[in-house]
Design an enzyme around this catalytic site. Structure first.
Site, PDB file in Angstrom:
ATOM      1  CG  ASP A 189      -1.831   1.195   1.246  1.00 19.17           C
ATOM      2  OD1 ASP A 189      -1.384   2.304   0.919  1.00 19.17           O
ATOM      3  OD2 ASP A 189      -3.009   1.005   1.557  1.00 19.17           O
ATOM      4  CG  HIS A 190       1.531   4.263  -3.209  1.00 14.36           C
ATOM      5  ND1 HIS A 190       0.293   3.959  -3.715  1.00 14.36           N
ATOM      6  CD2 HIS A 190       1.647   5.612  -3.303  1.00 14.36           C
ATOM      7  CE1 HIS A 190      -0.305   5.074  -4.091  1.00 14.36           C
ATOM      8  NE2 HIS A 190       0.481   6.102  -3.861  1.00 14.36           N
ATOM      9  CG  HIS A 192      -4.050   4.599  -0.674  1.00  7.63           C
ATOM     10  ND1 HIS A 192      -3.167   3.560  -0.675  1.00  7.63           N
ATOM     11  CD2 HIS A 192      -4.279   4.896  -1.974  1.00  7.63           C
ATOM     12  CE1 HIS A 192      -2.876   3.243  -1.928  1.00  7.63           C
ATOM     13  NE2 HIS A 192      -3.545   4.037  -2.729  1.00  7.63           N
TER      14      HIS A 192
HETATM   15  O1  LIG Z   1      -3.362   3.916  -5.503  1.00  3.76           O
HETATM   16  C1  LIG Z   1      -3.694   4.930  -6.081  1.00  3.76           C
HETATM   17  O2  LIG Z   1      -3.148   6.093  -5.687  1.00  3.76           O
HETATM   18  C2  LIG Z   1      -3.121   7.210  -6.563  1.00  3.76           C
HETATM   19  C3  LIG Z   1      -2.765   8.416  -5.680  1.00  3.76           C
HETATM   20  O3  LIG Z   1      -1.495   8.228  -5.143  1.00  3.76           O
HETATM   21  P1  LIG Z   1      -0.576   9.480  -4.766  1.00  3.76           P
HETATM   22  O4  LIG Z   1       0.628   8.886  -4.146  1.00  3.76           O
HETATM   23  O5  LIG Z   1      -0.290  10.194  -6.057  1.00  3.76           O
HETATM   24  O6  LIG Z   1      -1.376  10.349  -3.854  1.00  3.76           O
HETATM   25  C4  LIG Z   1      -4.454   7.409  -7.255  1.00  3.76           C
HETATM   26  O7  LIG Z   1      -4.347   8.421  -8.234  1.00  3.76           O
HETATM   27  C5  LIG Z   1      -4.862   6.119  -7.924  1.00  3.76           C
HETATM   28  O8  LIG Z   1      -6.189   6.265  -8.468  1.00  3.76           O
HETATM   29  C6  LIG Z   1      -4.853   4.959  -6.961  1.00  3.76           C
HETATM   30  O9  LIG Z   1      -4.996   3.736  -7.686  1.00  3.76           O
END
Ligand SMILES: O=C1O[C@H](COP(=O)(O)O)[C@@H](O)[C@H](O)[C@H]1O
Ligand SMILES: NC(=O)C1=CN([C@@H]2O[C@H](COP(=O)(O)OP(=O)(O)OC[C@H]3O[C@@H](n4cnc5c(N)ncnc54)[C@H](OP(=O)(O)O)[C@@H]3O)[C@@H](O)[C@H]2O)C=CC1
Length: 517
Positions: free
Chosen positions: A189-190, A252
């Site tokens: 989960d980045h 997230h």
């Molecule tokens: O996992 C995802 O995250 C992105 C947003 O990530 P961020 O690090 O740029 O805030 C989101 O745009 C995408 O839809 C989703 O799959």
């Protein structure tokens, strides 16, 4: 992570397999992350990277793709010349359909040759930058093709989305677990790789003045906003099935909430931390009925509008989105963590595409001083806030009330900010760098464990079920706005409002900041 495991990684090395090496994630995130790790000496001397996908590529073409991705997306400049050659030589490519076990046998031979050339002790990290439907097949074929027979460790790194709902996630997990043990699986989960999400633990547990106040006696509400300016662009086929609930909230948003709400772990051990996070998820009040979903959740979709001066088309006009789509691009909810610490404190979460700014912020609003005494008799005082800025700016600020210089005892709000990204600049490691590095060291702290995922799915599934097949309750908002008014009402019903992101719209406030505001 201990020095011992860092030393072990450097001494034994590893081969990194990127399945889906011709895809978007590899190009935008994984190759740049590997290059940054290399530049910082974190891959050690003994490493090799093998890219895998179906389309044909020579090793040289693949290295060119990697170079281009680094030029475009990496925080380090590609050092072309000899230094680049030394890095690029470690990259090779094999065309392979992961449904084909013969391909895995060929991969095994190539891998053994690389391990012998670079004196790597059989450690293998498999990164699946692939559609989740393929995870089970890859796992089986890795085993059947002999890729798990080496004497070192074997780790599987997998991307979200992990399933579509609880039953599909469970099936996916079973397929993987037929081959890999839980401690060999690293579910990304980045958001957990982001610097400021990791910093929440430090802020809470390394400072004397937050933790005593960190409960329902002193905190009135918590607000988590993850706003994006982008729309769905070319991801309509995926996004239209997923929507904001599955794309952002199940993972997230809930992960950030757990970091804010968890009890102190007994040790800084990955399992102790994950135990505390799962307890929070289990304490979140469920949605027992459709009526409860309607009362506590807002869903909406963007229509055409103006963003930063540009006309923007509506979601239903996007290519690859059906013109009658009921998918939500905006989600807001009032959640409760029904445990001793948080009883009665609302956690408001909101996320959406095509909002006015790109920003992830967590606002902790403290209870105000009693009204009608001392300074609160003369003017309305603003509550104290702690704001954690996660993305794209990183840092924290606190808002307090202070005396306005002069003879009158007038109170003015002051924001004191530590802007971390202003200080460290673009050299803050990207989430993917941290996560690949952690997986290669075997540190699970910032990866989601199966039981966390399972509880998160069980929490969101009733929301999806209440919405299923009906457009009832789907609100609309113009692109470039802060979402539908229903999202404002959600807080207004409790006497609160969404704090403006980054305090930008607040007037009459003094900023003290290392960002030079
Ligand atoms: O996992 C995802 O995250 C992105 C947003 O990530 P961020 O690090 O740029 O805030 C989101 O745009 C995408 O839809 C989703 O799959
Ligand atoms: N892109 C992003 O920013 C993010 C992506 N993710 C997730 O990461 C994963 C990958 O996403 P993304 O890179 O965008 O997807 P892409 O569609 O861009 O890439 C998919 C990759 O899989 C390969 N592939 C497909 N089928 C096979 C097969 N049978 N055998 C071998 N290789 C195959 C494709 O190559 P080829 O056609 O040559 O075989 C391609 O390299 C998905 O699970 C996605 O949800 C998660 C968060 C963010």
């Amino acid at each position: 992570m201990t020095n011992k495991s860092m030393e072990a990684l450097a001494a034994e090395g590893a081969v990194y397999f990127i399945f889906g090496a011709t895809g978007d994630l590899a190009r935008r995130k994984l190759f740049p992350a590997l290059y940054s790790l290399y530049r910082e000496g974190k891959l050690g001397e003994r490493f090799a990277v093998v890219g895998l996908a179906r389309r044909p590529r020579t090793h040289e073409q693949f290295r060119e793709d990697v170079l281009e991705s680094i030029r475009e997306f990496c925080r380090y400049k590609a050092e072309e010349g000899q230094a680049w050659r030394e890095f690029a030589d470690r990259f090779s490519y094999q065309s392979l359909d992961i449904g084909n076990v013969e391909g895995m046998r060929a991969l095994k031979e190539n891998t053994e040759e690389l391990e012998s050339r670079y004196e790597i002790r059989g450690n293998r990290l498999f990164y699946l930058a692939l559609a989740p439907e393929l995870f089970g097949t890859v796992s089986r074929n890795l085993r059947d093709g002999g890729m798990l027979d080496s004497e070192g460790w074997h780790r599987l790194v997998i991307e979200k989305p992990f399933g579509y709902d609880y039953p599909s996630a469970e099936r996916l997990n079973e397929e993987i677990r037929h081959v890999f043990q839980e401690n060999e699986v690293f579910r990304i989960d980045h958001y957990l790789g982001k610097e400021m999400v990791q910093n929440i633990e430090v802020l809470r547990f390394a400072n004397a003045f937050f933790e005593p106040l960190w409960n329902s006696n002193h905190i009135s509400n918590v607000q988590i906003t993850l706003s994006e300016t982008v729309g769905v662009e070319e991801r309509g086929a995926y996004y239209n099935k997923s929507g904001a609930l599955r794309d952002m909230v199940q993972n997230h948003m809930l992960q950030m909430l757990t970091m804010i709400a968890m009890e102190p772990p007994s040790r800084l051990d990955p399992e102790d931390i994950r135990d505390e996070k799962v307890k929070v998820l289990r304490s979140i009040r469920g949605f027992g009925s459709g009526e409860e979903v309607r009362r506590r959740v807002v869903r909406a979709q963007y229509t055409e509008g103006i963003s930063r001066g540009e006309p923007i088309k509506g979601y239903r006009e996007e290519d690859s989105v059906p013109s009658d789509s009921q998918t939500e691009t905006f989600f807001a909810a009032r959640l409760f963590v029904d445990n001793f610490r948080w009883a009665g404190v609302p956690f408001y979460v909101r996320t959406g595409k095509r909002l006015p700014v790109k920003s992830t912020e967590i606002v902790v609003e403290f209870k105000n001083v009693p009204p009608g005494v001392l300074f609160a008799t003369k003017q309305e005082l603003r509550p104290n806030l702690l704001v954690i800025r996660v993305n794209p700016m990183e840092g924290i600020y606190i808002k307090i009330n202070a005396k306005k210089p002069g003879n009158e005892m007038t109170v003015q709000p002051v924001a004191m900010e530590f802007c971390q990204s202003c200080q460290i600049g673009i050299n803050t490691p990207e989430a993917y760098e941290r996560l690949i590095y952690d997986a290669s060291r075997g540190d699970h702290t910032y990866f989601t464990r199966w039981d966390e995922l399972a509880v998160a799915w069980k929490l969101v599934d009733p929301i999806a079920a209440a919405w299923a097949g009906s457009g009832d309750g789907l609100a609309f908002y113009p692109a470039g706005s802060w979402g539908p008014e229903e999202a404002e009402r959600l807080l207004a019903e409790d006497g609160y409002f969404w704090w403006p992101v980054n305090g930008q719209e607040e007037d009459n406030i003094i900023w003290v900041s290392n960002a030079g505001k």
